[in-house]
Design a protein around this motif. Structure first.
Motif, PDB file in Angstrom:
ATOM      1  N   SER A   1     -32.407 -15.747  34.529  1.00 20.07           N
ATOM      2  CA  SER A   1     -33.852 -15.859  34.710  1.00 20.07           C
ATOM      3  C   SER A   1     -34.205 -17.161  35.424  1.00 20.07           C
ATOM      4  O   SER A   1     -35.057 -17.183  36.326  1.00 20.07           O
TER       5      SER A   1
ATOM      6  N   TRP B   1     -33.138 -16.848  39.168  1.00 21.91           N
ATOM      7  CA  TRP B   1     -34.090 -16.101  39.998  1.00 21.91           C
ATOM      8  C   TRP B   1     -35.384 -16.883  40.198  1.00 21.91           C
ATOM      9  O   TRP B   1     -36.025 -16.794  41.264  1.00 21.91           O
TER      10      TRP B   1
ATOM     11  N   ALA C   1     -29.899 -15.594  46.422  1.00 20.19           N
ATOM     12  CA  ALA C   1     -30.147 -14.176  46.170  1.00 20.19           C
ATOM     13  C   ALA C   1     -28.888 -13.346  46.411  1.00 20.19           C
ATOM     14  O   ALA C   1     -28.594 -12.410  45.657  1.00 20.19           O
TER      15      ALA C   1
ATOM     16  N   MET D   1     -26.560 -13.823  43.408  1.00 18.56           N
ATOM     17  CA  MET D   1     -27.029 -13.103  42.225  1.00 18.56           C
ATOM     18  C   MET D   1     -26.893 -11.590  42.407  1.00 18.56           C
ATOM     19  O   MET D   1     -26.571 -10.869  41.456  1.00 18.56           O
TER      20      MET D   1
END
Length: 711
Positions: A17, A20, A145, A148
């Protein structure tokens, strides 16, 4: 291989979390930078083409920085009086060429905060800087990104989307929101056992003192955020993005105030209601956790208590702080706790621990979806609470009986046979002794007394002990038909006796050189330190001095070399109560026995300090030293291999940590939760691996889930 205890801690990756959130922030800065670069470039193009609204700029103040000096003042379109906009920056002209209150012809190129001199040249430096700013943050955001997304199990995503039902999701969310356990309605009522959960008083007091200031900041920030949202002033895309980001930042103090208020006002509670233990913690649990009586195996105070509980399963610590916990609830099966969705619990406590990068020191806060076999709390009066909860479980807490050494019938029990002399001499135990005897060698003035295994014809055999002048006596166990050869240039004494003549200890014992000691404590795991340049064979004997098995070459804890941690830590040996240990060394040594016992009804749950030195495996394991292992897999056949010098053996251990039968290199049939002692005699590497035979199902009583975390 799974390694438990303090040796190898479970390492956690960064919170997804938060990752991001950082990625979205980087992308937002990238959009702002690129938008600013486009705006600056368009303004420069309009200046180069002479396109713009003409007006007059009145210089009022001069500001200098690292990029040079600039004039700020009022711009009036068309030169109309009293209709100018203040705080406008003049660009496209040298600042030294303009004086205060000077009127300069200028062009409005559509920017809100600057104008260009009518005869000025376009400035593209600002566009280049904004472009670089946007590209750097855009690259960081896209790279993050990509990382992830690579960690996202895309193979499972289509299946999840296929079964996704928005209505069911909303209904499940509503059920979770309205469940009585979420708000503590069903966790009220008189508790059968009075328990008070406490937290670190100094940290709690610090948060309580800071809370009024945090609340005031939260109120002001919420007001400012609402004002930005209700502002209807026309703005372009970049300004709207900035305002939205400011609103998010301004709302963070409100979330912080809500979490601190929840921690201060909704205190954690533990109640015993009927056949359940109900735990409510508004910080770490989103609803009350319920533990059935049949799921709780034992309740143990920590600190100076048994400690070191080993269970194949997760460990949850119900504390938002790094504070010592003093009560453990040990469960028979894995239980899911209603932890919050965030990886480390609430983000407030993540920030509270953010400066400490030692993951092993962070509290293991419960996480949703994981199963736990051990729950640690901090309560007031843990000894009393543990006793009351044990009686509620139906297992009265009784202090364990202190085991003593009970020697078996020995033909020399209570008697001694003393031999003394000067110089070299051969000693023979007369007749055929039915049992081994303990020989104590004392130096009565010789420079050094050496004892060797004698052979026929008085030939010299293997050295057994060496006692320099002034040193304490050396002890060793001699078989009934063994002949001893004593070599000395002075007086010496050899005393033969039974097992009661060995030195006794119940936890730790120290010595120098070869010795024989008898253990009077409960079953435990032995740890050797010291031992000189070379540690010889460690032998485990029974109370009648009969050899149970050889532990081989036990390497001291501080001399295990530079092996990987999983291998270097595997150096331990099981010691049953009433055992006799024979150690042959040439220097100072210390033996510590860490108690270990099995909790009744839980074959895989061991407690006591020795649990930190029991290593679990369910498929294969390898090492280089003696080790105590707990097999956690299904019924299987054990296959062994050894590469090195000397002997190698694997022994099953009983609940009392005594060897069950003889060891060897033949295959061994294993059952789940089997304790094993691996013994080696010399440098080499061993490996154990299992092959499935028969049923692969685990015992129903264990409740172990495959892949559950262990500590």
């Amino acid at each position: 291989m799974r390694v438990s205890g303090a040796l190898v801690r479970r390492s956690e990756s960064f919170s997804p979390s938060l990752a991001w959130a950082g990625i979205l922030a980087a992308l937002a800065f990238a959009v702002f930078g690129l938008g600013q670069a486009v705006r600056e470039d368009r303004a420069a193009d309009r200046v180069a083409a002479g396109d713009g609204r003409a007006g007059v700029f009145v210089a009022e103040s001069r500001s200098c920085g690292r990029g040079g000096c600039s004039w700020y003042g009022t711009f009036t379109p068309g030169g109309a009086p009293n209709a100018g906009t203040p705080g406008i920056r003049l660009r496209g002209v040298d600042a030294d060429a303009v004086a205060r209150d000077e009127r300069v012809a200028a062009l409005d190129v559509g920017a809100r905060d600057f104008v260009y001199a009518a005869d000025g040249s376009p400035d593209r430096d600002e566009a280049v800087s904004a472009l670089l700013f946007g590209l750097v943050f855009g690259a960081l955001g896209l790279a993050g990104a990509a990382i992830m997304l690579r960690r996202t199990p895309w193979a499972e995503l289509p299946e999840r989307l296929r079964h996704f039902d928005a209505a069911d999701t909303v209904r499940a969310w509503a059920r979770d929101l309205l469940t009585p356990d979420r708000w503590g309605w069903s966790a009220r009522g008189p508790s059968a056992v009075p328990v008070k959960i406490v937290r670190a008083p100094l940290r709690t007091l610090a948060w309580a003192i800071a809370y009024p200031f945090v609340l005031l900041v939260a109120i002001v920030s919420v007001g400012a955020g609402v004002g930005l949202l209700l502002d209807d002033t026309p703005a372009d895309f970049e300004m709207r993005l900035i305002n939205l980001w400011l609103v998010v930042v301004l709302l963070l103090p409100a979330a912080l105030a809500a979490q601190i208020g929840r921690m201060l006002l909704l205190r954690p509670r533990l109640r015993v209601l009927g056949d359940e233990i109900v735990i409510r913690d508004s910080v770490l649990l989103w609803k009350a956790a319920r533990l059935r009586r049949e799921d709780v195996a034992a309740v143990r105070p920590t600190g100076d208590g048994p400690g070191g509980h080993l269970g194949v399963g997760g460990h949850a610590e119900l504390t938002p702080f790094r504070e010592p916990l003093n009560l453990d609830l040990l469960l028979r099966t894995g239980v899911r706790l209603p932890g919050r969705r965030r990886r480390w619990g609430n983000w407030l406590w993540l920030l509270h621990r953010g400066l400490d990068r030692r993951l092993a020191d962070r509290p293991l806060v419960p996480r949703r979806g994981e199963q736990y076999r051990r729950i640690s709390l901090r309560v007031r009066d843990p000894e009393r609470v543990a006793g009351d909860l044990q009686r509620w479980l139906g297992v009265p807490e009784t202090s364990p009986r202190r085991p003593g050494f009970e020697p078996a019938d020995h033909f020399l029990r209570g008697r001694h046979a003393v031999h003394d002399g000067t110089g070299d001499q051969s000693l023979t135990i007369k007749g055929t002794s039915p049992q081994p005897v303990l020989a104590e060698i004392s130096n009565d003035g010789a420079p050094r007394v050496r004892v060797l295994a004698g052979r026929s014809g008085l030939r010299q055999g293997a050295p057994l002990a060496s006692v320099p002048r002034g040193a304490s006596a050396a002890r060793l166990v001699v078989d009934g038909e063994t002949r001893l050869r004593v070599k000395a240039a002075g007086a010496w004494t050899v005393t033969l006796g039974g097992p009661e003549t060995a030195r006794a200890f119940d936890r730790t014992i120290s010595g120098r050189g070869s010795d024989v000691v008898r253990y009077e404590g409960p079953p435990g795991i032995g740890i050797l330190t010291g031992g000189g340049r070379e540690v010889g064979e460690m032998l485990l004997r029974g109370s009648d001095l009969a050899l149970r098995h050889s532990l081989g070459q036990v390497v001291p804890a501080e001399r295990r070399g530079t092996e990987p941690a999983a291998l270097a830590s595997l150096c331990s040996f099981a010691v049953p109560s009433g055992a006799v240990l024979e150690l042959r060394a040439d220097g100072d040594w210390n033996i510590e026995i860490l108690p270990l016992r099995q909790i009744p009804g839980t074959p895989d749950l061991l407690e006591g300090p020795g649990a930190d030195h029991v290593h679990t495996f369910d498929d294969s394991v390898q090492g280089a030293h003696p080790a105590v292992l707990l097999y956690t897999g299904p019924s299987a056949r054990l296959e062994t291999s050894y590469l090195g010098k000397g002997a190698f053996a694997v022994h099953r251990l009983t609940e009392g940590l005594a060897p069950a039968g003889t060891g060897g290199d033949e295959p061994i049939d294993l059952q789940p939760w089997t304790l094993l002692q691996v013994s080696t005699d010399g440098p080499g590497r061993w490996r154990l691996r299992t092959t499935a035979v028969g049923s692969t199902a685990r015992p129903a009583a264990s409740g172990l889930q495959e892949g559950s975390p262990s500590r």
